[in-house]
Motif scaffolding. Structure first.
Motif, PDB file in Angstrom:
ATOM      1  N   SER A  53       0.917  -1.073   0.292  1.00 33.78           N
ATOM      2  CA  SER A  53      -0.291  -0.085  -0.266  1.00 33.78           C
ATOM      3  C   SER A  53       1.164   1.683  -0.253  1.00 33.78           C
ATOM      4  N   LEU A  54       0.606   2.224   1.048  1.00 38.90           N
ATOM      5  CA  LEU A  54       0.833   3.498   0.964  1.00 38.90           C
ATOM      6  C   LEU A  54       2.778   4.038   1.630  1.00 38.90           C
ATOM      7  N   THR A  55       3.273   2.449   1.741  1.00 35.74           N
ATOM      8  CA  THR A  55       4.103   2.279   2.014  1.00 35.74           C
ATOM      9  C   THR A  55       5.344   1.985   1.130  1.00 35.74           C
ATOM     10  N   ASP A  56       5.057   1.737  -0.067  1.00 37.12           N
ATOM     11  CA  ASP A  56       5.874   1.483  -1.189  1.00 37.12           C
ATOM     12  C   ASP A  56       6.018   2.609  -1.962  1.00 37.12           C
ATOM     13  N   ALA A  57       5.716   3.556  -1.504  1.00 31.77           N
ATOM     14  CA  ALA A  57       5.317   5.116  -2.529  1.00 31.77           C
ATOM     15  C   ALA A  57       6.400   5.663  -1.310  1.00 31.77           C
ATOM     16  N   LEU A  58       5.858   5.941  -0.407  1.00 34.18           N
ATOM     17  CA  LEU A  58       6.951   6.542   1.175  1.00 34.18           C
ATOM     18  C   LEU A  58       8.354   5.956   1.047  1.00 34.18           C
ATOM     19  N   LEU A  59       8.838   4.606   0.752  1.00 29.89           N
ATOM     20  CA  LEU A  59       9.905   3.590   1.076  1.00 29.89           C
ATOM     21  C   LEU A  59      10.754   3.857  -0.770  1.00 29.89           C
ATOM     22  N   LEU A  60       9.996   4.116  -1.810  1.00 31.31           N
ATOM     23  CA  LEU A  60      10.610   4.508  -3.224  1.00 31.31           C
ATOM     24  C   LEU A  60      10.816   5.827  -2.457  1.00 31.31           C
ATOM     25  N   VAL A  61       9.868   6.902  -2.283  1.00 29.71           N
ATOM     26  CA  VAL A  61      10.539   8.689  -2.054  1.00 29.71           C
ATOM     27  C   VAL A  61      11.592   8.570  -1.545  1.00 29.71           C
ATOM     28  N   THR A  62      11.710   7.659   0.763  1.00 30.24           N
ATOM     29  CA  THR A  62      13.254   7.876   0.838  1.00 30.24           C
ATOM     30  C   THR A  62      14.447   7.112   0.634  1.00 30.24           C
ATOM     31  N   SER A  63      13.680   6.161  -0.178  1.00 31.99           N
ATOM     32  CA  SER A  63      15.311   5.263  -1.393  1.00 31.99           C
ATOM     33  C   SER A  63      15.835   6.272  -2.489  1.00 31.99           C
ATOM     34  N   ILE A  64      14.983   6.832  -3.358  1.00 27.45           N
ATOM     35  CA  ILE A  64      16.077   7.676  -4.281  1.00 27.45           C
ATOM     36  C   ILE A  64      16.656   9.257  -3.483  1.00 27.45           C
ATOM     37  N   PRO A  65      18.023   8.828  -3.870  1.00 24.26           N
ATOM     38  CA  PRO A  65      18.985   9.600  -3.057  1.00 24.26           C
ATOM     39  C   PRO A  65      18.102  10.935  -3.900  1.00 24.26           C
ATOM     40  N   MET A  66      18.017  12.629  -3.067  1.00 23.31           N
ATOM     41  CA  MET A  66      18.326  13.790  -3.096  1.00 23.31           C
ATOM     42  C   MET A  66      19.228  14.548  -4.104  1.00 23.31           C
ATOM     43  N   SER A  67      20.719  13.509  -4.327  1.00 24.43           N
ATOM     44  CA  SER A  67      21.410  13.885  -4.867  1.00 24.43           C
ATOM     45  C   SER A  67      21.283  14.028  -6.700  1.00 24.43           C
TER      46      SER A  67
END
Length: 534
Positions: A53-67
């Motif tokens: 569910s929503l956890t998948d999206a949050l995980l992708l957001v935090t796993s992609i480095p801001m750099s």
């Protein structure tokens, strides 16, 4: 050249907040191949399997480095919007785009024309958008057939920019593997796959009018990429059998990288799945002349024997490692005393902090307990982690603010001391639970008896020989796995390498040293999965 949208403050806040929350909920989050992520300005569609569910999206957001990317534009089902809930606010404030689903409409229709237009505009300015092509999230070990929406967006955006032959758009697939998606302090593997890049010049077959076979072919390619780096199984029983096969084949625990562990387990799942398909094919018709090969029959028998072996270990409450490496009665007794003493010490020093954690655990348990009653396993259990994250965050913030208000004269101390105490309590509690779990396993080991353990050891040796024969001769896995996987994988987060590092990480403030990637914050080893019929 496209530059991408500026990052909204709410997105940065949500990213920081949930990066913190996810690191508390999951023991280790391992991200592989982040260097493959196209940088900001390159139009990109990020696609992943969708089981949480929503956890998948949050995980992708935090796993992609801001750099690499300044933001990831999310999508979510339209029913999540316009509600007076924290989750709804969270989704809307991050610039998430609502997707309508036919199943949520009274007349069974869904018009997403305007939504698709917004997504294509975002791509044209160099943004990255996130889509889950399964179209739904559910608690099941297999990846559902992918919808063709992503491939159609690629075709449409290339067609809109056909006058610019060098305009490019990438599809970045991601494979997400949860060890136990809904359990506190379990582990997660996030693997980014090589991006597929398309231009009007190099991919004229995707320009309108497009042959729909091209759309289906691209969708099949995405499915193959995603499933190739995660555990994709038609049943939990196959996953369970494959995991015990992996532990017998390469009993390194966390000295083996999480990525290697997942890929070895997936290899066994694929082998068991193939033999299961072959066995079932002869039942298509009563007079079907197809017969299962001896290899298929042997493989199915191995799976059943592994299941029986695991069932016996569960009944006794011990792990395979205790069969593989037997302990003398004197050593067992001395370790019982040590583990019980260590548990008692850690539990006592955890008591002050547990007073702060109790409202968080109680609120989360109550919310999840009621939510489980709202529907069948396949339709509700995929949202348990989401509920735990949200309710844990809200109740945790309430405990923090409440503690600060109650200690106003010393608020400048408690504002930092309370989070620190709660984190250290969690670390001590993890070690205490681990020590108690080892204590109970050792007590059960005494009750099993030496003669019974010897028979189990002979049984395990037989299983080990059959698994090695399958792994090396049929599946092409290394013949000396304990050496090979000890040297491969690199210095991965959460991995233990060498005795010194093993001892040092036991007292690490950041995370506890796990012996097995299967561990969660439980008084027992979590090896079973709920079936849909339960």
């Amino acid at each position: 050249m496209p530059q991408g949208s500026s990052t909204p403050w709410s997105y940065l806040l949500i990213r920081i907040l949930f990066q913190f929350v996810l690191k508390i909920f999951y023991g280790t989050i391992v991200v592989e191949n982040a260097d493959l992520i196209p940088k900001t300005g390159q139009p990109c569609i990020v696609c992943a399997n969708h089981s949480n569910s929503l956890t998948d999206a949050l995980l992708l957001v935090t796993s992609i480095p801001m750099s690499r990317r300044n933001m990831l534009r999310l999508t979510a089902k339209a029913t999540q919007f316009g509600q007076r809930t924290f989750t709804s606010w969270l989704i809307e404030s991050a610039g998430t785009v609502p997707i309508k689903r036919r199943k949520d409409s009274a007349d069974g229709t869904a018009d997403n024309t305007e939504v698709m237009e917004k997504l294509m505009e975002a791509l044209e300015i160099g943004d990255a958008i996130c889509l889950f092509p399964e179209g739904m999230s559910r608690y099941h070990p297999t990846i559902a057939p992918l919808k063709t929406g992503v491939a159609r967006i690629v075709s449409d955006v290339l067609t809109r920019n056909r006058d610019d032959p060098n305009f490019s758009v990438s599809i970045l697939t991601c494979s997400v593997t949860y060890m136990h998606r809904q359990h506190f302090r379990s582990d997660v593997l996030v693997t980014f796959n090589p991006p597929m890049t398309f231009t009007p010049k190099d991919n004229p077959e995707l320009l309108a009018p497009v042959n729909y076979d091209e759309i289906r072919g691209l969708t099949a390619q995405m499915h193959q990429q995603i499933s190739s780096r995660t555990i994709d199984s038609p049943s939990w029983d196959l996953v369970r059998s494959a995991r015990i096969a992996s532990r017998i084949y390469v009993p390194l625990g966390t000295r083996m990288s999480l990525g290697d562990y997942v890929r070895v387990t997936r290899t066994f799942v694929e082998a068991f799945k193939a033999s299961d398909d072959a066995q079932n094919s002869k039942h298509i018709a009563e007079d079907d002349p197809i017969e299962s090969t001896s290899e298929d029959l042997e493989l199915n028998q191995l799976r059943y024997d592994l299941r029986d072996y695991q069932d016996q270990l569960v009944r006794w409450g011990i792990k395979d490692d205790r069969i593989r490496r037997p302990l003398s009665r004197r050593v067992i007794l001395s370790r019982i005393i040590i583990r019980l003493s260590w548990f008692s010490f850690l539990f006592v020093i955890s008591l002050p902090g547990l007073a702060l954690w109790t409202p968080v655990f109680a609120a989360t348990f109550y919310a999840v307990h009621n939510f489980k009653k709202s529907g069948p396993i396949w339709d509700t259990w995929d949202e348990i982690a989401q509920y735990k994250l949200i309710y844990g965050l809200i109740s945790g913030l309430c405990v923090w603010f409440g503690s600060v208000l109650l200690t106003l004269p010393f608020a400048w101390i408690t504002i930092f001391l309370v989070p620190l105490l709660m984190w250290m309590t969690l670390r001590w509690l993890e070690d205490a639970v681990s020590a108690f779990r080892a204590f109970t396993a050792l007590v059960r080991l005494l009750r099993v008896g030496t003669s019974t353990l010897k028979r189990m050891r002979v049984r395990r040796q037989n299983l080990h020989g059959r698994i090695m024969n399958l792994a090396v001769k049929t599946l092409g896995l290394p013949a000396d796995p304990e050496v090979y996987f000890l040297e491969s994988g690199g210095k991965e987060k959460g991995r233990v390498r060498g005795r010194w590092e093993s001892s040092a990480k036991y007292f690490s403030v950041r995370r506890r040293r796990k012996r097995d990637w299967n561990e969660t914050l439980r008084l027992y080893d979590k090896v079973d999965y709920p079936e849909e019929g339960q």
